[in-house]
Design an enzyme around this catalytic site. Structure first.
Site, PDB file in Angstrom:
ATOM      1  N   LYS B  89      -5.531   5.672 -10.650  1.00  0.00           N
ATOM      2  CA  LYS B  89      -6.673   6.352 -10.032  1.00  0.00           C
ATOM      3  C   LYS B  89      -7.130   7.591 -10.798  1.00  0.00           C
ATOM      4  CE  LYS B  89      -7.513   3.771  -6.362  1.00  0.00           C
ATOM      5  NZ  LYS B  89      -8.770   2.989  -6.307  1.00  0.00           N
ATOM      6  N   GLU B 111     -13.520   9.449  -0.616  1.00  0.00           N
ATOM      7  CA  GLU B 111     -12.910   8.681   0.459  1.00  0.00           C
ATOM      8  C   GLU B 111     -11.540   8.239  -0.037  1.00  0.00           C
ATOM      9  OE1 GLU B 111     -14.736   7.287  -1.850  1.00  0.00           O
ATOM     10  OE2 GLU B 111     -13.341   5.700  -2.442  1.00  0.00           O
ATOM     11  N   SER B 377      -0.409  -1.229 -11.383  1.00  0.00           N
ATOM     12  CA  SER B 377      -1.372  -0.145 -11.164  1.00  0.00           C
ATOM     13  C   SER B 377      -0.791   1.111 -10.530  1.00  0.00           C
ATOM     14  CB  SER B 377      -2.527  -0.660 -10.306  1.00  0.00           C
ATOM     15  OG  SER B 377      -2.028  -1.177  -9.092  1.00  0.00           O
TER      16      SER B 377
END
Lengths: 260, 393
Positions: B89, B111, B377
């Site tokens: 991220k 968000e 990830s």
């Protein structure tokens, strides 16, 4: 041209009082009654809200009414069913307001045809932008003599306002301030300069001011800068627990404009 | 490139910018300026330097020997779990915070679902000294408490969202409402390849560092920069977009996205959008959606809070439609078994999201000489409570 929106603005130039409500709220079967009572009390134009699960341009009040309406079982199909005889009792212009996805699933062409059939005069679909409308959907609207009402905001550039004016044939919805619906901003927060700037542009379309119009002072103020104003969240709140729509709607309309 | 976005913001029939007029000025500004900014040399230098010294890139490409032996094929793991803040991220939030600064914005909103994107956003806001507000579904706030505390410690304001199902979709709605109410000083850092154009393309570009590194690492380790296949989990699809990006035009490379089947794609508790969904418009993009016949959005379900989104990035909808990528779905149960397998074969505890990609290894046919790259990830640190409860340690 026999669209009722055009007829209204031809015959009346100021203090146009428009009300939004969510179809299926507070009760599933209230739709026709609310429309009839609003007209009886002198309201000039009605926006019938088509509830959507994810109303991103709306504040808490309309989020809540939409949620309840969907829980009550409202759908676009049912709404058209409820409205099928509406033109036997109601003469003022009616606009359907909501989000694109339910309409998209219904099918845009079928939706426009159905609007023409029951006597709907226009739609407000905030998440249907002008370029997409022109590219794919304008033809269906024109065939159904239906107006797509576009929004402008304090951030909208003059060039863009001209473009929207050019593309509109009924009215322009002027969002009062940078906000979602019912955000509770006060009259003094309104962008007076924005109102005046747009007023001086001599647009070909009439304008109604909406978002944040909630009582007599805000209504009167908005009417100084446009042909009229739209009240949504405040009306939804006024009828949310209503067991006597006839009485509550009369009281509400008088509270905004005692002259009606 | 055949699979990149066109000038109107579309991947085939999917994408676009279905925005209310209230967002027009901000989206128009982004649309006209993002490429000029992110392709400038100054931006590239700043971005690359932070990727290296702050995020800790390049992330390793690790040959998982015991897992390879288990499957009888070659399995490589792209270790995005080793990035600062524990997932891919941060690649995106670093890019967007630099962009927001160039646009002169002084307030950031985001968000978050599982909290990984929220933490990554709060992190870059702390790094740059910019005010940060994170919207998070009230249900996620209660089930992801450590990430909520982390965001607060980083100086962010966390706003619990009580509408709808109180999860990621509702947090996204609320962040959009915030942007409508604050159009002048605020930049919205969307966490995935979703939302109006140019977000899907912009986020994919920031995440594309993953496949760029894969290529040079594969060349070094296997003698060819092209693997047989790349596997990645897909919710909105940002890590998959990054892992696929530089292979999109290498048609011989098989691309496999793995959605969250939840309790099964034939149950009501699933988040496998491409399997059960149909085209529609949500969060300002035309894409595949989980919805009723009447066009109301269906609440998704997955054990993984990072994958329970009822839509998917328009790039993936397009890859699905054209057949360029294949999409599978893994159930909660299968995913948990894959978590345990990786943990005990390699000593790596993966995030629930990433374990969806691992679970697909049981669903595909692999030859002994194949080179399979799984994009790992995120780290499983945030999911320890779920794991401990389930496995009973």
């Amino acid at each position: 041209m026999n669209n009722r929106i055009n007829q209204l603005f031809e015959s009346k130039k100021e203090n146009i009082f428009s009300v939004y409500f969510t179809a299926g709220f507070p009760r599933l079967g209230d739709t026709v009654k609310i429309i009839q009572e609003l007209e009886k009390n002198g309201v000039d134009l009605i926006e019938i809200g088509m509830p959507f699960s994810d109303p991103t341009a709306d504040g808490p009040t309309i989020q809540r009414s939409s949620e309840v309406a969907l829980k009550n079982g409202m759908s676009l199909k049912l709404l058209f069913e409820q409205l099928k005889d509406i033109r036997q009792s109601v003469n003022i212009p009616l606009i359907l307001m909501g989000y694109l996805n339910p309409v998209y699933q219904y099918g845009m062409e079928a939706f426009c045809q159905k609007c023409a059939e029951v006597g709907i005069d226009g739609t407000i679909l905030p998440d249907l932008p002008l370029d997409e409308f022109d590219a794919e959907y304008r033809k269906y609207y024109e065939a159904a003599n239906l107006h797509n009402v576009l929004l402008i905001t304090p951030q909208t550039s003059e060039k863009r306002i001209r473009q929207i004016d050019e593309a509109s044939a009924g009215l322009i919805y002027m969002v009062s301030s940078s906000s979602t619906t019912g955000a509770g901003k006060k009259v003094e927060d309104f962008h007076q300069d924005y109102f005046e700037r747009v007023q001086n542009m001599n647009l070909k379309n009439p304008r109604l001011i909406g978002f944040g119009i909630s009582d007599q002072p805000t209504f009167v103020n908005a009417c100084k800068y446009a042909q009229g104003a739209i009240i949504g969240s405040a009306f939804v709140t006024a009828i949310k627990d209503s067991v006597n729509l006839e009485k509550d709607i009369a009281t509400f309309v008088k509270s905004i404009d005692p002259g009606r | 490139m055949k699979y990149t976005v066109n000038e109107k913001g579309y991947y085939g029939e999917f994408g676009g910018a279905w925005i209310p007029e209230m967002m027009y000025t901000n989206i128009e500004e982004l649309k006209t300026r993002y490429l000029g900014i992110i392709e400038s040399e100054e931006f590239r230098n700043e971005f690359d330097k932070l990727m290296k010294d702050y995020v800790g890139r390049p992330s390793p490409l690790y040959y998982a020997g015991r897992l390879s032996e288990h499957y009888g094929s070659n399995i490589y793991l792209k270790r995005e779990d080793l990035n600062h803040t524990g997932s891919h991220k941060l690649n995106n939030t670093i890019g967007q915070i630099l962009l927001a600064q160039k646009l002169g914005k002084t307030r950031i909103i985001a968000e978050t679902g599982a909290g990984q994107h929220g933490v990554a956003t709060a992190t870059v806001c702390a790094l740059k000294g910019i005010k940060c507000v994170v919207y998070m579904g009230a249900l996620d706030v209660s089930r992801q408490a450590p990430n909520v505390k982390k965001m607060k410690m980083l100086g962010a304001e966390v706003v619990p969202v009580h509408s709808g199902n109180k999860t990621l979709k509702d947090a996204t709605n609320e962040a959009m409402r915030d942007w409508i109410n604050n159009p002048e000083d605020t930049h919205y850092i969307i966490g995935s390849v979703v939302g109006p154009h140019p977000y899907p393309d912009m986020v994919a570009r920031f995440q594309s560092v993953i496949s760029k590194e894969m290529k040079s690492q594969l060349l070094e380790q296997t003698g060819s920069e092209l693997p047989t296949r790349v596997l990645a989990c897909v919710g909105g699809g940002s890590n998959a977009a990054g892992a696929f990006y530089h292979f999109l035009d290498d048609e011989q490379v098989e691309l496999i996205g793995v959605e969250a089947a939840g309790k099964g794609v034939d149950t009501n508790e699933t988040a496998a959008t491409l399997t059960v969904g149909s085209p529609g418009v949500l969060h300002s993009a035309r894409t595949m959606l989980m919805q009723t016949e009447d066009g109301q959005i269906i609440e998704p379900y997955s054990i993984s809070a990072g994958l329970d989104y009822p839509g998917i990035g328009p790039l993936h909808a397009h890859l699905h439609k054209t057949g360029r990528a294949k999409f599978l779905a893994a159930t909660d149960e299968e995913v948990l078994q894959s978590v345990l397998l990786l943990t005990q074969k390699e000593g790596i505890i993966p995030a629930l999201e990433s374990a969806h990609a691992l679970a697909a290894l049981d669903k595909i046919k692999m030859n002994p000489d194949d080179v399979n790259v799984v994009n790992l990830s995120g780290s499983g640190n945030k999911d320890m409570e779920t794991y401990l409860n389930y496995f009973g340690y």
